[in-house]
Design a protein around this motif. Structure first.
Motif, PDB file in Angstrom:
ATOM      1  N   TRP A  34      -5.192  22.780  -9.946  1.00 48.07           N
ATOM      2  CA  TRP A  34      -4.732  21.363  -9.500  1.00 48.07           C
ATOM      3  C   TRP A  34      -4.748  20.191 -10.257  1.00 48.07           C
ATOM      4  O   TRP A  34      -3.826  19.499 -10.259  1.00 48.07           O
ATOM      5  CB  TRP A  34      -5.533  21.162  -8.408  1.00 48.07           C
ATOM      6  N   GLY A  38      -1.888  16.747 -10.768  1.00 43.79           N
ATOM      7  CA  GLY A  38      -2.112  15.536  -9.978  1.00 43.79           C
ATOM      8  C   GLY A  38      -1.197  14.321 -10.332  1.00 43.79           C
ATOM      9  O   GLY A  38      -0.745  14.163 -11.630  1.00 43.79           O
ATOM     10  N   VAL A  39      -1.216  13.260  -9.381  1.00 46.12           N
ATOM     11  CA  VAL A  39      -0.317  12.039  -9.684  1.00 46.12           C
ATOM     12  C   VAL A  39      -1.017  11.247 -10.694  1.00 46.12           C
ATOM     13  O   VAL A  39      -0.299  10.649 -11.616  1.00 46.12           O
ATOM     14  CB  VAL A  39       0.037  11.351  -8.276  1.00 46.12           C
ATOM     15  N   CYS A  40      -2.077  11.202 -10.660  1.00 44.98           N
ATOM     16  CA  CYS A  40      -2.939  10.448 -11.628  1.00 44.98           C
ATOM     17  C   CYS A  40      -2.815  11.077 -13.180  1.00 44.98           C
ATOM     18  O   CYS A  40      -3.342  10.151 -13.917  1.00 44.98           O
ATOM     19  CB  CYS A  40      -4.260  10.641 -11.273  1.00 44.98           C
ATOM     20  N   PHE A  48      -8.467   4.879 -11.372  1.00 42.88           N
ATOM     21  CA  PHE A  48      -9.625   5.789 -10.635  1.00 42.88           C
ATOM     22  C   PHE A  48     -10.931   5.341 -10.544  1.00 42.88           C
ATOM     23  O   PHE A  48     -11.643   6.146  -9.872  1.00 42.88           O
ATOM     24  CB  PHE A  48      -9.099   7.192 -10.845  1.00 42.88           C
ATOM     25  N   CYS A  63      -3.135   8.665  -4.478  1.00 40.81           N
ATOM     26  CA  CYS A  63      -3.695   9.960  -4.080  1.00 40.81           C
ATOM     27  C   CYS A  63      -3.293  10.345  -2.616  1.00 40.81           C
ATOM     28  O   CYS A  63      -2.913  11.554  -2.491  1.00 40.81           O
ATOM     29  CB  CYS A  63      -5.294  10.028  -3.788  1.00 40.81           C
ATOM     30  N   CYS A  66      -0.285  12.555  -3.282  1.00 46.55           N
ATOM     31  CA  CYS A  66      -0.587  13.544  -4.374  1.00 46.55           C
ATOM     32  C   CYS A  66      -0.644  15.044  -3.602  1.00 46.55           C
ATOM     33  O   CYS A  66      -1.030  15.096  -2.640  1.00 46.55           O
ATOM     34  CB  CYS A  66      -1.802  13.259  -5.072  1.00 46.55           C
ATOM     35  N   VAL A  68      -1.907  17.655  -4.528  1.00 42.96           N
ATOM     36  CA  VAL A  68      -3.426  18.312  -4.903  1.00 42.96           C
ATOM     37  C   VAL A  68      -4.339  17.605  -4.268  1.00 42.96           C
ATOM     38  O   VAL A  68      -5.672  17.869  -4.664  1.00 42.96           O
ATOM     39  CB  VAL A  68      -3.366  18.949  -6.287  1.00 42.96           C
ATOM     40  N   GLN A  69      -4.291  16.947  -3.400  1.00 40.52           N
ATOM     41  CA  GLN A  69      -5.364  15.917  -2.858  1.00 40.52           C
ATOM     42  C   GLN A  69      -6.412  16.840  -2.032  1.00 40.52           C
ATOM     43  O   GLN A  69      -7.541  16.359  -2.523  1.00 40.52           O
ATOM     44  CB  GLN A  69      -4.828  14.906  -1.891  1.00 40.52           C
ATOM     45  N   CYS A  72      -8.603  18.662  -5.144  1.00 38.42           N
ATOM     46  CA  CYS A  72      -9.023  17.303  -5.717  1.00 38.42           C
ATOM     47  C   CYS A  72     -10.340  16.992  -5.218  1.00 38.42           C
ATOM     48  O   CYS A  72     -11.510  17.054  -5.758  1.00 38.42           O
ATOM     49  CB  CYS A  72      -8.210  16.210  -6.038  1.00 38.42           C
ATOM     50  N   VAL A  85     -12.506   7.307  -7.796  1.00 40.66           N
ATOM     51  CA  VAL A  85     -11.753   7.913  -6.554  1.00 40.66           C
ATOM     52  C   VAL A  85     -11.426   9.216  -6.700  1.00 40.66           C
ATOM     53  O   VAL A  85     -10.631   9.768  -7.776  1.00 40.66           O
ATOM     54  CB  VAL A  85     -10.478   7.021  -6.164  1.00 40.66           C
ATOM     55  N   GLY A  87      -9.087  12.679  -4.430  1.00 41.31           N
ATOM     56  CA  GLY A  87      -8.902  13.078  -3.179  1.00 41.31           C
ATOM     57  C   GLY A  87      -8.771  11.855  -2.300  1.00 41.31           C
ATOM     58  O   GLY A  87      -8.801  12.273  -1.251  1.00 41.31           O
TER      59      GLY A  87
HETATM   60  S1  SF4 Z   1      -5.804  13.413  -5.293  1.00 39.19           S
HETATM   61 FE1  SF4 Z   1      -6.833  13.841  -7.258  1.00 39.19          FE
HETATM   62  S2  SF4 Z   1      -5.446  14.522  -8.513  1.00 39.19           S
HETATM   63 FE2  SF4 Z   1      -4.163  13.635  -7.078  1.00 39.19          FE
HETATM   64  S3  SF4 Z   1      -3.889  11.405  -7.623  1.00 39.19           S
HETATM   65 FE3  SF4 Z   1      -5.747  11.398  -6.633  1.00 39.19          FE
HETATM   66  S4  SF4 Z   1      -7.458  11.791  -8.021  1.00 39.19           S
HETATM   67 FE4  SF4 Z   1      -5.421  12.314  -8.993  1.00 39.19          FE
END
Ligand code: SF4
Length: 133
Positions: A34, A38-40, A48, A63, A66, A68-69, A72, A85, A87
């Protein structure tokens, strides 16, 4: 350093119905990779990890989009409470979720054990041998 307070009963009750937690429970073993999705991945990590007196809204919004929230958040709950932060949740939200998470994981493990014929032999022996012998 500030001390984290214990979650209130109403916070734990709300966590039980929180769709972010329900998704994490559903997806907790689905996606080992995952982190790579991730968007991050393309965002400054500082976003974050806001200071305790700063809003986490920007991170939480990211998130929300995202894929894979759930995985995560599951990871963050597996390792216990942590900073930042994950998920789409703040540390304070996760403290309440952690109570529910631990209950649910324990129940799931007991169901798996029961389906496999009960606890491991070592655990069965420990229940039969009095302590201190
Ligand atoms: S859910 Fe997790 S992987 Fe996705 S953007 Fe947020 S911190 Fe990053």
């Amino acid at each position: 350093m500030t001390r984290a307070r214990m979650p209130r009963p109403q916070e734990v009750a709300a966590a039980r119905k929180d769709p972010r937690l329900l998704r994490a429970l559903d997806e907790r073993r689905l996606d080992e990779a995952w982190r790579t999705r991730g968007v991050c991945q393309s965002v400054d990590p500082e976003t974050f990890f806001p200071a305790p007196n700063e809003p986490a809204d920007a991170a939480i919004a990211m998130c929300g989009s995202c894929d894979v929230q759930g995985s995560c958040l599951a990871w963050a709950l597996e390792v216990g409470d942590c900073h930042g932060v994950w998920g789409g949740t703040t540390p304070r939200e996760r403290r309440a979720m952690l109570r529910v998470w631990q209950e649910q994981v324990r129940d799931d493990e007991e169901q798996v054990e029961a389906a496999a014929g009960g606890p491991p032999v070592r655990d069965k022996l420990l229940t039969l041998v009095p302590l201190g012998r």
